[in-house]
Scaffold this motif. Structure first.
Motif, mmCIF file in Angstrom:
data_model
loop_
_atom_site.group_PDB
_atom_site.id
_atom_site.type_symbol
_atom_site.label_atom_id
_atom_site.label_comp_id
_atom_site.label_asym_id
_atom_site.label_seq_id
_atom_site.Cartn_x
_atom_site.Cartn_y
_atom_site.Cartn_z
ATOM 1 N N ALA A 27 7.924 -1.250 11.202
ATOM 2 C CA ALA A 27 6.811 -1.882 10.486
ATOM 3 C C ALA A 27 6.468 -1.093 9.225
ATOM 4 O O ALA A 27 6.240 -1.679 8.163
ATOM 5 C CB ALA A 27 5.586 -1.984 11.391
ATOM 6 N N ASN A 47 9.340 -1.670 6.595
ATOM 7 C CA ASN A 47 9.722 -3.011 6.179
ATOM 8 C C ASN A 47 8.577 -3.939 5.801
ATOM 9 O O ASN A 47 8.813 -5.102 5.495
ATOM 10 C CB ASN A 47 10.552 -3.672 7.284
ATOM 11 C CG ASN A 47 11.865 -2.967 7.478
ATOM 12 O OD1 ASN A 47 12.721 -2.993 6.607
ATOM 13 N ND2 ASN A 47 12.031 -2.303 8.607
ATOM 14 N N SER A 48 7.363 -3.442 5.822
ATOM 15 C CA SER A 48 6.220 -4.283 5.489
ATOM 16 C C SER A 48 5.247 -3.508 4.606
ATOM 17 O O SER A 48 4.766 -2.444 4.996
ATOM 18 C CB SER A 48 5.497 -4.730 6.769
ATOM 19 O OG SER A 48 4.243 -5.289 6.462
ATOM 20 N N THR A 49 4.980 -4.038 3.445
ATOM 21 C CA THR A 49 4.015 -3.396 2.553
ATOM 22 C C THR A 49 2.648 -3.312 3.219
ATOM 23 O O THR A 49 1.977 -2.273 3.151
ATOM 24 C CB THR A 49 3.908 -4.188 1.232
ATOM 25 O OG1 THR A 49 5.211 -4.284 0.655
ATOM 26 C CG2 THR A 49 2.970 -3.513 0.264
ATOM 27 N N PHE A 50 2.246 -4.373 3.883
ATOM 28 C CA PHE A 50 0.944 -4.407 4.549
ATOM 29 C C PHE A 50 0.846 -3.301 5.599
ATOM 30 O O PHE A 50 -0.078 -2.495 5.601
ATOM 31 C CB PHE A 50 0.721 -5.777 5.201
ATOM 32 C CG PHE A 50 -0.535 -5.862 6.010
ATOM 33 C CD1 PHE A 50 -1.765 -6.047 5.388
ATOM 34 C CD2 PHE A 50 -0.506 -5.755 7.384
ATOM 35 C CE1 PHE A 50 -2.930 -6.122 6.131
ATOM 36 C CE2 PHE A 50 -1.660 -5.831 8.136
ATOM 37 C CZ PHE A 50 -2.877 -6.015 7.506
ATOM 38 N N TYR A 51 1.824 -3.249 6.518
ATOM 39 C CA TYR A 51 1.776 -2.245 7.582
ATOM 40 C C TYR A 51 2.041 -0.849 7.051
ATOM 41 O O TYR A 51 1.534 0.132 7.589
ATOM 42 C CB TYR A 51 2.744 -2.609 8.705
ATOM 43 C CG TYR A 51 2.231 -3.745 9.535
ATOM 44 C CD1 TYR A 51 1.108 -3.588 10.342
ATOM 45 C CD2 TYR A 51 2.832 -4.991 9.491
ATOM 46 C CE1 TYR A 51 0.613 -4.638 11.096
ATOM 47 C CE2 TYR A 51 2.349 -6.047 10.238
ATOM 48 C CZ TYR A 51 1.236 -5.864 11.036
ATOM 49 O OH TYR A 51 0.746 -6.903 11.768
ATOM 50 N N SER A 52 2.837 -0.748 6.000
ATOM 51 C CA SER A 52 3.077 0.557 5.397
ATOM 52 C C SER A 52 1.763 1.173 4.933
ATOM 53 O O SER A 52 1.482 2.346 5.205
ATOM 54 C CB SER A 52 4.039 0.422 4.228
ATOM 55 O OG SER A 52 4.259 1.674 3.639
#
Length: 83
Positions: free
Chosen positions: A48, A51-56
């Protein structure tokens, strides 16, 4: 049924099935179960975060605070997300 047509998915399904049987027959100790849970959670969080800007963004502080990994006791510090 889809896994039968993809060898990679069939292999994963077989592994999960074998692990479930091992668990049901007492083949895992409490320590082993905790290790598997920690490793799988770590894998999900790494995926996560990568691979995810939000979760990063949500996980940056947690990842920085645990550079050498984490234990299941640290789960309370993983940020929740809601939509």
């Amino acid at each position: 049924m889809y896994a039968f047509f993809h060898p990679e998915l069939a292999a994963v399904a077989t592994q999960v099935y074998d692990e479930q049987l091992r668990y049901e027959t007492g083949g895992y100790s409490t320590t082993s179960v905790a290790a598997v849970q920690r490793d799988r959670l770590k894998s999900v969080l790494e995926y996560a975060h990568s691979n995810s800007t939000f979760y990063s963004r949500r996980l940056d502080a947690f990842v920085a605070a645990h550079p050498n990994g984490f234990e299941l006791a640290d789960v309370d510090h993983i940020p929740f997300t809601t939509k």
